[in-house]
Motif scaffolding. Structure first.
Motif, PDB file in Angstrom:
ATOM      1  N   ASN A 121      -0.903  38.269  58.181  1.00 14.12           N
ATOM      2  CA  ASN A 121       0.535  38.212  58.363  1.00 14.12           C
ATOM      3  C   ASN A 121       1.027  36.914  57.741  1.00 14.12           C
ATOM      4  O   ASN A 121       0.296  36.274  56.993  1.00 14.12           O
ATOM      5  N   SER A 122       2.231  36.508  58.072  1.00 11.08           N
ATOM      6  CA  SER A 122       2.805  35.309  57.469  1.00 11.08           C
ATOM      7  C   SER A 122       3.613  34.552  58.513  1.00 11.08           C
ATOM      8  O   SER A 122       4.404  35.148  59.246  1.00 11.08           O
ATOM      9  N   ARG A 123       3.416  33.236  58.578  1.00 11.58           N
ATOM     10  CA  ARG A 123       4.001  32.432  59.648  1.00 11.58           C
ATOM     11  C   ARG A 123       5.349  31.858  59.221  1.00 11.58           C
ATOM     12  O   ARG A 123       5.455  30.705  58.806  1.00 11.58           O
ATOM     13  N   PHE A 124       6.401  32.644  59.346  1.00 10.21           N
ATOM     14  CA  PHE A 124       7.732  32.116  59.090  1.00 10.21           C
ATOM     15  C   PHE A 124       8.707  32.448  60.211  1.00 10.21           C
ATOM     16  O   PHE A 124       9.894  32.193  60.102  1.00 10.21           O
ATOM     17  N   TYR A 125       8.197  33.046  61.287  1.00  6.55           N
ATOM     18  CA  TYR A 125       8.825  32.952  62.592  1.00  6.55           C
ATOM     19  C   TYR A 125       8.042  31.871  63.333  1.00  6.55           C
ATOM     20  O   TYR A 125       7.052  31.357  62.844  1.00  6.55           O
ATOM     21  N   ALA A 126       8.454  31.558  64.570  1.00  7.55           N
ATOM     22  CA  ALA A 126       7.550  30.792  65.428  1.00  7.55           C
ATOM     23  C   ALA A 126       6.303  31.629  65.659  1.00  7.55           C
ATOM     24  O   ALA A 126       5.201  31.106  65.752  1.00  7.55           O
ATOM     25  N   ASP A 127       6.502  32.948  65.740  1.00  5.90           N
ATOM     26  CA  ASP A 127       5.361  33.855  65.804  1.00  5.90           C
ATOM     27  C   ASP A 127       4.889  34.120  64.370  1.00  5.90           C
ATOM     28  O   ASP A 127       5.245  33.408  63.441  1.00  5.90           O
ATOM     29  N   ASP A 128       4.151  35.163  64.180  1.00 11.39           N
ATOM     30  CA  ASP A 128       3.303  35.284  63.000  1.00 11.39           C
ATOM     31  C   ASP A 128       3.453  36.610  62.276  1.00 11.39           C
ATOM     32  O   ASP A 128       2.577  36.982  61.503  1.00 11.39           O
ATOM     33  N   ASP A 129       4.538  37.322  62.486  1.00  5.65           N
ATOM     34  CA  ASP A 129       4.509  38.747  62.211  1.00  5.65           C
ATOM     35  C   ASP A 129       5.166  39.199  60.918  1.00  5.65           C
ATOM     36  O   ASP A 129       5.410  40.387  60.739  1.00  5.65           O
ATOM     37  N   LEU A 130       5.475  38.293  60.019  1.00  4.56           N
ATOM     38  CA  LEU A 130       6.057  38.723  58.757  1.00  4.56           C
ATOM     39  C   LEU A 130       4.969  39.197  57.799  1.00  4.56           C
ATOM     40  O   LEU A 130       3.775  39.006  58.014  1.00  4.56           O
ATOM     41  N   MET A 131       5.381  39.813  56.705  1.00  3.57           N
ATOM     42  CA  MET A 131       4.445  40.478  55.797  1.00  3.57           C
ATOM     43  C   MET A 131       3.541  39.492  55.078  1.00  3.57           C
ATOM     44  O   MET A 131       3.989  38.469  54.556  1.00  3.57           O
ATOM     45  N   VAL A 132       2.274  39.812  55.070  1.00  2.00           N
ATOM     46  CA  VAL A 132       1.281  38.956  54.419  1.00  2.00           C
ATOM     47  C   VAL A 132       1.585  38.828  52.929  1.00  2.00           C
ATOM     48  O   VAL A 132       1.925  39.798  52.253  1.00  2.00           O
ATOM     49  N   GLY A 133       1.501  37.610  52.428  1.00  2.00           N
ATOM     50  CA  GLY A 133       1.661  37.392  50.998  1.00  2.00           C
ATOM     51  C   GLY A 133       3.075  37.487  50.490  1.00  2.00           C
ATOM     52  O   GLY A 133       3.299  37.343  49.277  1.00  2.00           O
TER      53      GLY A 133
END
Length: 391
Positions: free
Chosen positions: A246-258
């Motif tokens: 995934n991708s860390r651009f929330y405080a959490d981690d759930d955005l699309m990888v890459g």
């Protein structure tokens, strides 16, 4: 332009690649502020599996789907496994949930109350019984346990409680089953998280034994963390069991990888290739752990699979012989240029050829949109309660 290595070998490695999709990515999700529902979202575990099978049908490399308990609990897991098989995929990792029950306000397996620890550990054991029924290899454990204030609980006691629950769970594993222990820097506990980093996970896995390995979540680190170093270290130690991409651009981690930092994904996949760990026989599970909150879910998952494919293809194009010579000679710029040349290569034509040779459409997302599947599920799933993460 770099001199391409054996393209046949590169294609063979890419064709063998396997990426697991998560059932919860097909359901409604959001931030702590809002969940945005989408038309056509699955209502049942079977419909999630059907969507996962659709991703595999268009990508050719996503033949398994991870389940999350209790979100995907059914009365008959053997029947669910058969349904998945009929759809052309298998059941992958079984993920536990010891973070949404009211009892877990002060923690689950590290809770100061013995009865609540017992309840949480029993859930982990239940998940292994589900693994027995589905033929799953991997038990994925993530604990939100932690404390918010100094003195709220004893830090060392919590580690002892965690170790005890992990040991009981480990001892229940079957011969071909294993634990994947995930970690997270913070959230929901902010003062101290009980499994905050890869080192803590590694230490517990080392204590447990060979059937316990670390799951690297690419979004669960402090900004600036060198994730590829962690990959290299754990490969060297034989303790890397899985990825949550995934991708860390929330405080959490759930955005699309890459999507925001494809170069990081390339660097990670280079260490996988360099370590000889890309082959499924090595045993690493590459799973997407993403929640598609505002983007259409199935196309987003297809795009995520393609992002991992592209990063892997570039990693396979690194001329490792030239790189090794440059490293040994201390030629800093030349060594870096070898990596950059591979990264800057457009691998999309190579992947399009690979898909065509496999009988797939060279453009999976365009093929999905032409298929009519989205309109079909929107119509079929207009009624009933949509699946979500239960928040």
């Amino acid at each position: 332009m770099i001199d391409l290595p054996d393209v046949k070998a590169v294609k063979a490695a890419l064709a063998a690649q396997r990426i697991e999709t998560p059932s919860w990515a097909f359901g409604n999700s959001g931030t702590r502020f809002k969940v945005f529902p989408q038309p056509g979202v699955p209502r049942t575990a079977e419909e999630k599996i059907a969507d996962a099978a659709t991703v595999h049908r268009f990508t050719g490399i996503a033949p398994s789907v991870a389940l999350h308990i209790p979100w995907d609990r059914v009365d008959d897991f053997a029947a669910l496994t058969g349904y998945a098989r009929d759809q052309g995929i298998t059941i992958g990792a079984i993920n536990t949930n010891v973070f949404q029950d009211e009892d877990y306000k002060l923690g689950s397996v590290t809770n100061p109350a013995a009865g609540i620890r017992r309840k949480a550990t029993d859930h982990l054991l239940e998940a292994i019984a589900i693994m027995d029924a589905t033929g799953s290899r991997d038990l994925k454990l993530w604990f939100s346990d932690g404390i918010n204030y100094p003195g709220q609980d004893d830090l060392r006691d919590r580690q002892d409680r965690l170790a005890a629950a992990l040991r009981e769970t480990y001892d229940r594993l079957g011969e071909n089953q294993r634990i994947l222990l995930e970690y997270k820097l913070f959230e929901p506990a902010f003062y101290a998280t009980d499994v905050p980093d890869w080192g803590t996970s590694y230490a517990h896995c080392l204590e447990l034994g060979e059937k316990a390995t670390v799951c690297i979540d690419t979004g669960h680190h402090a900004p600036g963390t060198n994730i590829e170093f962690i990959v290299a270290f754990l490969l060297r130690a034989g303790k890397l069991g899985a990825f949550d991409f995934n991708s860390r651009f929330y405080a959490d981690d759930d955005l699309m990888v890459g999507a925001a930092d494809p170069f990081q994904l390339f660097r990670i996949m280079y260490e996988i290739v360099r370590g000889g760990a890309l082959d499924p026989a090595y045993g690493i599970s590459f799973m997407l752990d993403q929640c598609h909150n505002i983007e259409a879910k199935i196309p987003a998952i297809i795009r995520s699979v393609m992002n991992v494919q592209e990063a892997t293809a570039k990693a396979l194009l690194v001329d490792r012989d030239v790189l090794r010579v440059a490293q040994q000679e201390g030629d800093v710029l030349r060594a870096n240029a070898v990596l950059m040349d591979a990264y800057n290569t457009d691998v999309r034509p190579l992947l399009a050829d690979l898909r065509t040779e496999a009988g797939l459409d060279p453009d999976p997302i365009a093929a999905y949109h032409r298929s009519g599947y989205q309109a079909k599920i929107v119509a079929e799933r207009a009624d009933g309660e949509q699946a979500g993460w239960g928040a």
